[in-house]
Design an enzyme around this catalytic site. Structure first.
Site: not given
Ligand code: GLU
Ligand code: ZN
Length: 332
Positions: A258, A260-262
């Site tokens: 995702r 968003a998670k990076r």
């Protein structure tokens, strides 16, 4: 052809529900833009609700940043912490009494039970690695039928969490993007409605809030599709009418993770600092969602006529480097 609004038809109500645990990234912006477009097209009203129930992870400055970012994008709302409204308060940490009342009702109906397990116990008891990856293994129901003496003995040593006893049956619903869904309620396990530290769970708070705020349309990221059956059980148990749901795709990097998670994803604050204009972002988001054939600098108001749930991609969106460059050259 303009048609007059039907005075007997309930007005559509949607919401933005940011958790102020970090800066808003483009994934949050996509869900917010689509929620806004859906409701504005229906000529309904929007609520901003700050989901700070998990106080340890939330900070007031992130709530302020979310308000600033949403406004900067050109999104507005009719009710919220500053605007006020008839369904307030609009901040979860100010609604604890409402969550307590809901738990009392569930408890009186015999739908809750105390759970004394630690995370370690649950991991050890889970025979196979399965379930919602983000939440760890499915709770195996260890405490659901504890004999009375054992429960009393454990209660004297440890504060329990409270779990909802999920019935053994199918749940069906139609998602506005994902379509027909049929799941076995028990597959997700008995879920927590109040943690051992006294914090009410997201599942409980979001249902109480959406119901009491009269929300008719929930549009949010596909990461919450798996939570929807639990929430439907709570609507039913509390005697509330459930809203319609639409789960919009998440943005993934080419590595399959995702976005968003990076590194917290690509934030709106970063894009603003790099000189991106808000209409470039909203037009780009509309393009990647499937509402535009090409990215074009269009503010939200100009995207309203294009909004169509059936045009939105059903699969998560793989955002390549070439696509990011079209958002802003600094991302190349
Ligand atoms: N507060 C949640 C989030 O920011 C959204 C919850 C919801 O839309 O139901 O991810
Ligand atoms: Zn337990």
């Amino acid at each position: 052809m303009n048609s007059l609004p039907d005075p007997h038809k309930k007005k559509a109500r949607g919401r933005f529900a940011p958790s102020p645990s970090g800066l808003m990234h483009i994934g949050n912006a996509l869900a917010a833009l689509l929620a806004w477009l859906q409701i504005r097209k229906l000529q309904g009203s929007l609520v901003l609700r700050i989901e700070d129930i998990d106080t340890a992870r939330c900070r007031p400055e992130f709530a302020e940043a979310a308000v600033r970012d949403l406004h900067w994008l050109g999104l507005d709302w009719d009710e919220g912490p500053a605007a006020g409204g008839a369904s307030g308060p609009y901040v979860q940490s100010e609604r604890l009494e409402l969550y307590r009342q809901a738990l009392d009702r569930l408890s009186a109906d015999g739908l809750l039970y105390p759970c004394y397990c630690s995370r370690h116990d649950i991991l050890a008891a889970a025979a196979a690695p399965h379930g919602l990856a983000s939440e760890g293994p499915v709770y195996p129901g260890t405490c659901r039928n504890l004999p009375a003496e054992e429960a009393a003995e454990r209660a004297s040593r440890k504060l329990p969490s409270l779990r909802f006893a999920v019935p053994y049956r199918e749940i069906r619903f139609t998602d506005g993007v994902a379509g027909e869904r049929t799941v076995n309620a028990a597959d997700g396990g008995d879920f927590i409605v109040r943690r051992a530290d006294g914090i009410y769970s997201y599942q409980l708070a979001v249902v109480v809030d959406d119901a009491l705020m009269g929300i008719t349309h929930v549009l949010r990221g596909a990461d919450l599709l798996d939570s929807t059956p639990r929430q439907l059980l709570l609507y039913e148990a509390l005697g509330y009418k459930a809203p319609g749901f639409a789960h919009v795709p998440l943005m993934m990097g080419p590595d399959g993770r995702r976005l968003a998670k990076r590194h917290g994803g690509i934030t709106l604050a970063e894009l603003r600092a790099a000189g991106a204009a808000p209409q470039d972002i909203t037009g780009w988001l509309a393009w990647i969602a499937g509402l535009l054939p090409e990215p074009a600098p269009l503010p939200p108001a100009e995207l309203v006529p294009l909004f169509d749930l059936s045009a939105i991609h059903k699969e998560n969106i793989v955002v390549t480097a070439e696509m990011l460059v079209r958002l802003h050259p600094s991302l190349g």
